[in-house]
Design an enzyme around this catalytic site. Structure first.
Site, PDB file in Angstrom:
ATOM      1  N   ASP A   1       0.850  -1.182   0.000  1.00  0.00           N
ATOM      2  CA  ASP A   1       0.000   0.000   0.000  1.00  0.00           C
ATOM      3  C   ASP A   1       0.888   1.234   0.000  1.00  0.00           C
ATOM      4  O   ASP A   1       1.142   1.866   1.026  1.00  0.00           O
ATOM      5  CB  ASP A   1      -0.921  -0.015   1.221  1.00  0.00           C
ATOM      6  CG  ASP A   1      -2.082   0.961   1.073  1.00  0.00           C
ATOM      7  OD1 ASP A   1      -2.106   1.710   0.072  1.00  0.00           O
ATOM      8  OD2 ASP A   1      -2.955   0.977   1.950  1.00  0.00           O
ATOM      9  N   ALA A   2       1.376   1.578  -1.200  1.00  0.00           N
ATOM     10  CA  ALA A   2       2.343   2.657  -1.358  1.00  0.00           C
ATOM     11  C   ALA A   2       1.739   3.901  -2.001  1.00  0.00           C
ATOM     12  O   ALA A   2       2.318   4.983  -1.911  1.00  0.00           O
ATOM     13  CB  ALA A   2       3.530   2.177  -2.200  1.00  0.00           C
ATOM     14  N   LYS A   3       0.616   3.751  -2.703  1.00  0.00           N
ATOM     15  CA  LYS A   3      -0.096   4.859  -3.347  1.00  0.00           C
ATOM     16  C   LYS A   3       0.843   5.731  -4.183  1.00  0.00           C
ATOM     17  O   LYS A   3       0.844   6.962  -4.083  1.00  0.00           O
ATOM     18  CB  LYS A   3      -0.838   5.706  -2.310  1.00  0.00           C
ATOM     19  CG  LYS A   3      -1.905   4.923  -1.537  1.00  0.00           C
ATOM     20  CD  LYS A   3      -2.636   5.824  -0.548  1.00  0.00           C
ATOM     21  CE  LYS A   3      -3.718   5.062   0.205  1.00  0.00           C
ATOM     22  NZ  LYS A   3      -3.161   4.065   1.163  1.00  0.00           N
ATOM     23  N   ARG A   4       1.624   5.111  -5.028  1.00  0.00           N
ATOM     24  CA  ARG A   4       2.558   5.847  -5.864  1.00  0.00           C
ATOM     25  C   ARG A   4       1.866   6.395  -7.114  1.00  0.00           C
ATOM     26  O   ARG A   4       0.935   5.790  -7.640  1.00  0.00           O
ATOM     27  CB  ARG A   4       3.731   4.942  -6.281  1.00  0.00           C
ATOM     28  CG  ARG A   4       4.584   4.447  -5.117  1.00  0.00           C
ATOM     29  CD  ARG A   4       5.215   5.610  -4.375  1.00  0.00           C
ATOM     30  NE  ARG A   4       6.251   5.183  -3.444  1.00  0.00           N
ATOM     31  CZ  ARG A   4       6.158   5.215  -2.124  1.00  0.00           C
ATOM     32  NH1 ARG A   4       5.054   5.670  -1.571  1.00  0.00           N
ATOM     33  NH2 ARG A   4       7.147   4.815  -1.353  1.00  0.00           N
TER      34      ARG A   4
END
Length: 295
Positions: free
Chosen positions: A109-112
């Site tokens: 869950d890095a939301k890049r």
């Protein structure tokens, strides 16, 4: 060397196929691994890289039973590892490696989300086989334009990995962007993101029911999807639904709100399960309660 869905040597099976199989066998539950400082204290652990690693591996231990994974996937929250710098990321690397060895799918869950070579760098970090941070899937933000994500989506597909694109989130601020265009000829921003994701899946999934692109759709706002014009069954991919449990979403409510898209839903719970720790037995009991409710 990549591996198949069953663990043998050879090309990695497509992510959509692997996740669908995991959800069918383990149930549609994703365990969020969120080492918040408060949870670390509750578990009697220090807020250090060593504490993060102990927390993470205990959560993983509870997620795997003698007959295989109890959850379809785990979802470590990258920011809570990054705050400890390289040592925190090393703890995340060890969790990802341990989950791979245990046969549990991982969603970073890095939301890049970025453009050009910067986005290529993020892709190399989170989906390239050579990276110690590579997960089975990574969360992405489309708000520099969905097209900026397409090279990463294609790279993920080539590697047998996947992505989850933010579409409709539960934070109140999300409405400022995601609901824009509601009622217009083009439709809401969230609708356009969902349609673009569906087009990518249609181009890439072949004979599989699901392609490599999923959407992040908050469990507590799922009822808004229809009003905003999102055709969720047409996605041809999974729906990652955070908010199950402590944030207020129930299994019965989610079934009603997602409607015909319910078979696509991967419900995520973090604090609702992790608060039962540090006892592995208590964590297992809570996971099983959540599995039963979703099934």
């Amino acid at each position: 060397m990549t591996t198949t869905a069953t663990g043998g040597a050879g090309p990695r099976a497509p992510f959509g196929r692997r996740l669908a199989h995991a959800m069918e066998t383990a149930g549609p539950l994703c365990l969020g691994v969120d080492p918040h400082p408060g949870l670390l204290r509750q578990w009697g652990l220090s807020d250090t890289p060593a504490g993060l690693e102990a927390f993470s591996l205990t959560a993983l231990e509870a997620a795997v039973g003698p007959e295989g994974p109890r959850v379809a996937a785990i979802k470590p929250q990258v920011a809570l590892y990054e705050r400890h710098g390289s040592a925190g990321l090393a703890a995340l690397e060890r969790l990802l490696a341990a989950a791979r060895d245990a046969g549990v799918l991982t969603i970073a869950d890095a939301k890049r989300g970025d453009i050009g070579s910067t986005m290529d760098g993020y892709a190399a970090a989170w989906i390239a086989d050579a990276s110690p941070l590579a997960a089975d899937a990574v969360t992405l933000s489309p708000y520099l334009g969905f097209g900026t994500l397409v090279p990463t989506i294609r790279a993920a597909h080539e590697a047998g990995r996947g992505v989850f694109v933010l579409a409709l989130t539960s934070n109140p601020e999300g409405r400022e962007v995601q609901h824009v265009g509601e009622g217009s000829a083009e439709g809401s921003v969230a609708r356009r993101i969902a349609a673009a994701a569906a087009a990518e899946n249609a181009a890439l999934r072949g004979d599989d029911a699901w392609g490599p692109v999923g959407l992040v759709l908050g469990a507590t706002v799922a009822a808004e999807a229809d009003r905003l014009g999102l055709d969720l069954p047409a996605l041809g991919g999974p729906l990652l639904a955070p908010g199950f449990g402590v944030q207020g979403a129930t299994a019965r409510g989610m079934r009603a709100d997602f409607g015909t898209a319910w078979p696509q839903v991967l419900a995520t719970s973090s604090r609702g399960i992790l608060s039962a720790g540090p006892s592995v037995a208590s964590l297992v009991d809570t996971i099983e309660e959540n599995r039963a409710a979703l099934r």
